[in-house]
Design a protein around this motif. Structure first.
Motif, PDB file in Angstrom:
ATOM      1  N   ILE A   1       0.862  -1.187   0.000  1.00  0.00           N
ATOM      2  CA  ILE A   1       0.000   0.000   0.000  1.00  0.00           C
ATOM      3  C   ILE A   1       0.896   1.233   0.000  1.00  0.00           C
ATOM      4  O   ILE A   1       1.854   1.326   0.749  1.00  0.00           O
ATOM      5  CB  ILE A   1      -0.980   0.007   1.191  1.00  0.00           C
ATOM      6  N   GLY A   2       0.598   2.136  -0.881  1.00  0.00           N
ATOM      7  CA  GLY A   2       1.448   3.308  -1.053  1.00  0.00           C
ATOM      8  C   GLY A   2       2.035   3.312  -2.452  1.00  0.00           C
ATOM      9  O   GLY A   2       1.814   2.404  -3.258  1.00  0.00           O
ATOM     10  N   ASN A   3       2.805   4.326  -2.742  1.00  0.00           N
ATOM     11  CA  ASN A   3       3.306   4.539  -4.099  1.00  0.00           C
ATOM     12  C   ASN A   3       4.713   4.022  -4.320  1.00  0.00           C
ATOM     13  O   ASN A   3       5.270   4.186  -5.407  1.00  0.00           O
ATOM     14  CB  ASN A   3       3.246   6.039  -4.431  1.00  0.00           C
ATOM     15  N   GLY A   4       5.310   3.397  -3.302  1.00  0.00           N
ATOM     16  CA  GLY A   4       6.666   2.884  -3.454  1.00  0.00           C
ATOM     17  C   GLY A   4       6.691   1.370  -3.535  1.00  0.00           C
ATOM     18  O   GLY A   4       5.695   0.683  -3.276  1.00  0.00           O
ATOM     19  N   TYR A   5       7.856   0.854  -3.926  1.00  0.00           N
ATOM     20  CA  TYR A   5       8.061  -0.590  -3.946  1.00  0.00           C
ATOM     21  C   TYR A   5       8.189  -1.118  -2.517  1.00  0.00           C
ATOM     22  O   TYR A   5       8.584  -0.386  -1.599  1.00  0.00           O
ATOM     23  CB  TYR A   5       9.310  -0.939  -4.750  1.00  0.00           C
ATOM     24  N   ALA A   6       7.870  -2.372  -2.346  1.00  0.00           N
ATOM     25  CA  ALA A   6       7.999  -3.012  -1.043  1.00  0.00           C
ATOM     26  C   ALA A   6       8.741  -4.340  -1.211  1.00  0.00           C
ATOM     27  O   ALA A   6       8.700  -4.964  -2.275  1.00  0.00           O
ATOM     28  CB  ALA A   6       6.636  -3.251  -0.404  1.00  0.00           C
ATOM     29  N   VAL A   7       9.412  -4.740  -0.128  1.00  0.00           N
ATOM     30  CA  VAL A   7      10.166  -5.995  -0.119  1.00  0.00           C
ATOM     31  C   VAL A   7       9.926  -6.679   1.221  1.00  0.00           C
ATOM     32  O   VAL A   7       9.914  -6.022   2.272  1.00  0.00           O
ATOM     33  CB  VAL A   7      11.681  -5.757  -0.311  1.00  0.00           C
ATOM     34  N   ALA A   8       9.745  -7.999   1.180  1.00  0.00           N
ATOM     35  CA  ALA A   8       9.621  -8.784   2.407  1.00  0.00           C
ATOM     36  C   ALA A   8      10.464 -10.048   2.273  1.00  0.00           C
ATOM     37  O   ALA A   8      10.682 -10.551   1.168  1.00  0.00           O
ATOM     38  CB  ALA A   8       8.168  -9.151   2.682  1.00  0.00           C
ATOM     39  N   ILE A   9      10.926 -10.532   3.414  1.00  0.00           N
ATOM     40  CA  ILE A   9      11.592 -11.821   3.502  1.00  0.00           C
ATOM     41  C   ILE A   9      10.734 -12.707   4.403  1.00  0.00           C
ATOM     42  O   ILE A   9      10.306 -12.274   5.476  1.00  0.00           O
ATOM     43  CB  ILE A   9      13.009 -11.703   4.093  1.00  0.00           C
ATOM     44  N   ALA A  10      10.476 -13.933   3.959  1.00  0.00           N
ATOM     45  CA  ALA A  10       9.650 -14.846   4.750  1.00  0.00           C
ATOM     46  C   ALA A  10      10.367 -16.173   4.925  1.00  0.00           C
ATOM     47  O   ALA A  10      11.031 -16.666   4.008  1.00  0.00           O
ATOM     48  CB  ALA A  10       8.295 -15.073   4.084  1.00  0.00           C
TER      49      ALA A  10
END
Length: 216
Positions: free
Chosen positions: A161-170
């Motif tokens: 959510i929002g206008n930027g890229y996101a990154v997650a590690i799972a």
């Protein structure tokens, strides 16, 4: 006395069966997967331990952004036993998930693993749905550094959510957690689930189901 022993034996067998329902503990230091064998087992065949090298326990690439130019706007980069052979029999794996602005990792399940996710960059809305009959929707907005857990087998998702890229590690509690994307499984099965079955299940006209299935 004999009845008590029978009850205790039954309880012990029951809990023993539950324990074996998940991946068994390894019986040696490691069992590096051998990609060259044609033998099929529940997992991957072990490589000769005398031929094991440091690279069998090594993977490089999670620093690279995944290509999110797809309809969902997300990309999952797995590190399973097929990518990192040293994970074989260790009961653990991980993924990097990249999200374009408003990108979605669509609702899916992992039939063999619990997932614990950490946001590295951006803001994510995450959620899962509990099993029948309650079907509770549990959701939260996560910021950089936040952690969230998805219980094994439950339908869950993440959305940037929002206008930027996101990154997650799972991290996942299986070397091969499996993934069942709900839309693909229900509407894109091969061969297709008959439209009249889906129409009755979703309580809509069959023409609606036909239209949805055509997109998969």
């Amino acid at each position: 006395m004999s009845n008590k022993l029978m009850i205790l034996s039954f309880v012990a067998l029951t809990f023993g069966s539950l324990a074996l329902a998940y991946e068994p503990k390894p019986l040696q230091d490691f069992c590096v997967a051998d990609p060259n064998t044609s033998v099929k087992v529940n997992g991957l065949v072990c490589k000769n331990p005398m031929q094991v090298q440091a690279n069998d326990f090594f993977f490089s690439g999670l620093h690279l952004r995944g290509n999110t130019s797809n309809p969902a706007g997300s990309k999952v980069t797995p590190v399973f036993a097929t990518q990192l052979p040293g994970l074989n029999t260790l009961g653990i794996s991980m993924v990097r998930i990249d999200y374009a602005p408003w990108g979605l990792n669509p609702p899916h399940t992992h039939p063999r693993a619990t997932e614990i996710l950490t946001v590295i960059e951006g803001t994510l809305q995450v959620g899962f749905v509990t099993s029948n009959p309650d079907n509770r929707f549990i959701t939260k907005v996560l910021q950089k550094g936040d952690v969230f857990v998805f219980p094994v087998g439950l339908v869950h998702f993440q959305r940037s959510i929002g206008n930027g890229y996101a990154v997650a590690i799972a991290a996942l509690s299986s070397q091969n957690p499996g993934a069942i994307t709900i839309g693909n499984a229900v509407f894109g099965a091969n061969p297709p689930i008959p439209g009249d079955i889906l129409a009755k299940a979703f309580q809509v006209d069959k023409s609606v189901m036909d239209q949805i299935q055509s997109k998969f």
